[in-house]
Each structure stands twice: as C-alpha cells, then as structure tokens.
Design an enzyme around this catalytic site. Structure first.
Site, mmCIF file in Angstrom:
data_model
loop_
_atom_site.group_PDB
_atom_site.id
_atom_site.type_symbol
_atom_site.label_atom_id
_atom_site.label_comp_id
_atom_site.label_asym_id
_atom_site.label_seq_id
_atom_site.Cartn_x
_atom_site.Cartn_y
_atom_site.Cartn_z
ATOM 1 N N LYS A 1 -12.080 -1.965 6.936
ATOM 2 C CA LYS A 1 -11.326 -2.862 7.814
ATOM 3 C C LYS A 1 -11.776 -2.719 9.266
ATOM 4 O O LYS A 1 -12.101 -3.690 9.901
ATOM 5 C CB LYS A 1 -9.831 -2.610 7.690
ATOM 6 C CG LYS A 1 -9.233 -3.343 6.492
ATOM 7 C CD LYS A 1 -8.702 -2.453 5.455
ATOM 8 C CE LYS A 1 -8.296 -3.224 4.212
ATOM 9 N NZ LYS A 1 -7.629 -2.357 3.259
ATOM 10 N N ASP B 1 -1.623 6.678 6.434
ATOM 11 C CA ASP B 1 -2.644 5.749 5.952
ATOM 12 C C ASP B 1 -2.878 4.757 7.085
ATOM 13 O O ASP B 1 -2.054 3.881 7.337
ATOM 14 C CB ASP B 1 -2.152 5.038 4.687
ATOM 15 C CG ASP B 1 -3.126 3.950 4.222
ATOM 16 O OD1 ASP B 1 -4.171 3.749 4.862
ATOM 17 O OD2 ASP B 1 -2.813 3.297 3.191
ATOM 18 N N TRP C 1 0.837 -1.207 0.000
ATOM 19 C CA TRP C 1 0.000 0.000 0.000
ATOM 20 C C TRP C 1 0.866 1.250 0.000
ATOM 21 O O TRP C 1 0.566 2.209 -0.702
ATOM 22 C CB TRP C 1 -0.973 -0.001 1.176
ATOM 23 C CG TRP C 1 -1.970 -1.120 1.095
ATOM 24 C CD1 TRP C 1 -2.103 -2.160 1.969
ATOM 25 C CD2 TRP C 1 -2.958 -1.331 0.074
ATOM 26 N NE1 TRP C 1 -3.112 -2.990 1.549
ATOM 27 C CE2 TRP C 1 -3.655 -2.512 0.402
ATOM 28 C CE3 TRP C 1 -3.324 -0.636 -1.090
ATOM 29 C CZ2 TRP C 1 -4.692 -3.015 -0.387
ATOM 30 C CZ3 TRP C 1 -4.354 -1.131 -1.874
ATOM 31 C CH2 TRP C 1 -5.026 -2.311 -1.519
HETATM 32 C C1 LIG Z 1 -7.051 -1.852 2.184
HETATM 33 C C2 LIG Z 1 -6.023 -0.814 2.265
HETATM 34 C C3 LIG Z 1 -5.941 0.223 1.320
HETATM 35 C C4 LIG Z 1 -6.850 0.304 0.112
HETATM 36 O O1 LIG Z 1 -8.084 0.772 0.482
HETATM 37 P P1 LIG Z 1 -9.235 1.038 -0.598
HETATM 38 O O2 LIG Z 1 -10.294 1.645 0.270
HETATM 39 O O3 LIG Z 1 -9.602 -0.275 -1.195
HETATM 40 O O4 LIG Z 1 -8.707 1.984 -1.608
HETATM 41 C C5 LIG Z 1 -4.970 1.177 1.498
HETATM 42 N N1 LIG Z 1 -4.116 1.138 2.526
HETATM 43 C C6 LIG Z 1 -4.162 0.148 3.450
HETATM 44 C C7 LIG Z 1 -3.183 0.147 4.576
HETATM 45 C C8 LIG Z 1 -5.113 -0.853 3.346
HETATM 46 O O5 LIG Z 1 -5.162 -1.823 4.259
#
Ligand SMILES: *Cc1c(COP(=O)(O)O)cnc(C)c1O
Length: 364
Positions: free
Chosen positions: A200, A176, A105
């Site tokens: 998540k 993030d 990511w």
């Molecule tokens: C799942 C995830 C993403 C991607 O998220 P989307 O909402 O599908 O764009 C980005 N960063 C992390 C750390 C993730 O776990």
C-alpha cells in the site's frame, strides 16, 4: 507524469509507487549500480544485497526515529501472516489478548488469535458497518491483556485512528499499519510491534515490514517452527532464508524518496491536504457523499457513494474513461474508494474532483 503512458491509479493495493523509484528499479533490474548483475539476480548473501538491506534498515530507523531496542524485519506471507504469527508467539492458552475491531482486517486478526488463546473485544464499530472509530468512552480493556491489537487505518471502510490516547500506559500495543505506515509521524515507542504489508504505502507485494521491540522477541514461544519465531529473523537479520530481495530494494528507495520529500512531517502535511480537498468537495456535493463519519475519516482511503449503485457504476466508468482507475469501492461498502497513499500526486486528487464535478453537472 507522462500522461500518454501512465494514468492516475487510485487502487487500494498493490498501489501507486513514486515515479522516481520505479525509474530506479527499472534500471536496477537490468544492472544494479554497475555490478553487471540485475537486482533480481544478486545473491542475498552477496555484498550488493547486504548493502541494500543495511541501507533499508538505516533509512527506516532514521525516518521514524526508531529506537535501538526495536528490530526492523523484512518478512514474507503478508500482513495476514502477522495476524497469526503474533498470537502464536505471545498468546498462551490461559492468557487474553485485546482487539479493537474496526474493520474486516482487524476481524481477521482477531479470528486468528482465537486459535491460540482467549480474546477480548475492546470495542467494535460493526453495528454501523465500520463507518467510525468507536469513541474512547466505549472502550473496555480486559484485566491483563498480553497485548492490545489495533488497525491504524481501515483500508476498506476509509476510517483511521487520529490519536493514540486512551490505551492503558502499560499495554503492549501491536499495530497493523499496512495502509498508513509512514504517511505521518509515528511514535514507535508507544508500540510493542508495528507491521505493514508493503503493497500500500511502501513497495511491491511480497514483503512485510515488522518493527518489533526486543523484549517481545525474547519472550516469544520457543516451541514454534523456526520460521515462525521472530527471534529467528532477528538473529539472522532477515536472512535466515532467502528474503524478498527486490521488495527490500524498492522499500529502501521508497524510504529515500520519503526523506527527499521532507520526511514524515512533510508526508503528513501533503496527505492531510490531499484528503481535506477531497472531503471538502464531497461534503458540499449534491450527488456524492462520504461514508465514514467525520472525526474518523482516513487520509489514505476516501470512501464515498451516490446512494444509487447503478449511478456509482456509471461514475466509475466515466472516471475510467477520463484516465482515473481503481476507484471501485470494496464490495462490503460499495460505491467508490479513492486510495491516495503517499505516492499519489496532488494533481490526481484535483483531477478526480474535476471529474466528479463534471459528472455531477451531467447527472444533476
Ligand atoms: C491489505 C491489508 C492487509 C492484508 O495484507 P496482506 O499483505 O495481503 O496479507 C492487512 N491489514 C490491512 C490494514 C490491510 O490494508
């Protein structure tokens, strides 16, 4: 949990949600608080949704003690949209943004930033398939980064930052936090912006929580399409266009559920206990071993292998038959991944350990 209807879901995302929240959502879809209209059918301009939005913001602010100079936004396009929206707003062609590269990511986030300006890699753990968080003595920041981007929990590789020291005091940190937001206390003041796709730890797919400091919002480019400027969403309180109303509703209820559990400290306590139990078992197992290095281990995503892909596949099937789903690891690590987010119950962790023990005695 009603075992005849629902099973233990270890999926990495979309992932398990708190059962009381699902029950409330079920009811609200039919008739929201006696309005005679379901939550999916209410106008985002109406009083009922505005109340939900205010409630979500207020609870979020209280939960993480978010200071007034930070805005709380509910956006669309997933965390992946923030990968480019942040650099679009703040990274000019002549400037540099710093990235800690600790997994797929963060690599994707870095690749998007490259489109807008210079990027600098502070550290990377790609040399050992992202199985660790690089130690601070290996971090090298650029001269004057406009921001420093970090991924707090690496969902795929099962690693996580466990302290926030080592960053320059004056750096604008962008985090993030998609897969560990509100799983533990969070010192929002350390960050310029925190973002997280909801699916998540917070709610359904389709809504992204963005917590962003006002001075950054004001500093953002004014040349961008309206929807891609943070100020648009700040000015309109996330209602410039139709917001993901159902996602906001569920998130507000998840915030309330976290409060009822005792807040972020209590969440952290429980998450630490769940992860510790699992790692403790894996560390003494003769068949399974964890893939992340000890100091970097995630409390949210526990990755492990047997070392034999065929045996891994046998275990995943064995677990599935025992009522444990979603354990297949991401293809870039292989093996297994147990995602044990906030809503994942302790009894499910205990059950996984029992099933692993059972499998171990069969195969051993
Ligand atoms: C799942 C995830 C993403 C991607 O998220 P989307 O909402 O599908 O764009 C980005 N960063 C992390 C750390 C993730 O776990």
């Amino acid at each position: 949990m009603n075992r005849s209807e629902r099973i233990f879901n270890f999926s990495a995302g979309p992932a398990i949600l708190p059962e009381p929240v699902l029950r409330e959502a079920q009811q609200a879809i039919w008739n929201l608080d006696g309005t005679g209209i379901g939550v999916l059918e209410h106008s985002h301009r109406g009083a009922a949704f505005q109340e939900i939005l205010d409630d979500a913001i207020e609870r979020c602010r209280r939960l993480a003690d978010i200071p007034p100079e930070y805005h709380i936004l509910f956006l669309q396009g997933g965390a992946s949209t923030q990968f480019f929206m942040a650099p679009m707003n703040w990274l000019k062609p002549q400037d540099t943004a710093d990235y800690l590269v600790t997994g797929s990511w963060s690599k994707k986030a870095l690749a998007e930033a490259r489109r807008f300006g210079n990027v600098h890699v502070v550290c990377s753990s790609e040399d050992r398939n992202f199985s660790y968080i690089p130690p601070r003595e290996r971090w090298q920041f650029s001269e004057r980064p406009v921001y420093v981007h970090v991924t707090s929990n690496n969902t795929i590789y099962g690693t996580q930052f466990h302290d926030w020291s080592g960053f320059p005091d004056d750096a604008v940190l962008i985090c993030d936090a998609s897969s560990d937001i509100f799983s533990r206390p969070l010192d929002v003041r350390r960050f310029g912006m925190i973002y997280a796709g909801a699916q998540k730890n917070l709610g359904p797919a389709g809504v992204t929580l963005v917590i962003v400091r006002d001075d950054l919002v004001q500093r953002g480019s004014e040349q961008l399409p309206t929807m891609l400027q943070y100020r648009t969403h700040v000015k309109a309180n996330s209602c410039y266009n139709t917001p993901p109303t159902f996602g906001v509703f569920v998130m507000a209820r998840v915030f309330r559920w976290i409060e009822q559990q005792g807040g972020l400290e209590a969440m952290a306590e429980r998450n630490r206990r769940k992860a510790a139990r699992l790692y403790e078992y894996l560390d003494q197992s003769r068949l399974f071993r964890p893939t992340a290095e000890k100091e970097s281990r995630s409390w949210m995503n526990v990755t492990f292998v047997t070392g034999d892909p065929e045996r891994d596949a046998r275990f995943i099937e064995f677990a599935r038959q025992a009522g444990l789903d979603g354990l297949k690891g991401h293809r870039s690590v292989g093996g297994m991944r147990a995602s044990i987010y906030n809503a994942f119950p302790e009894e499910g962790v205990q059950r996984l350990i029992e099933v692993m023990r059972d499998f171990e005695s069969r195969e051993g």
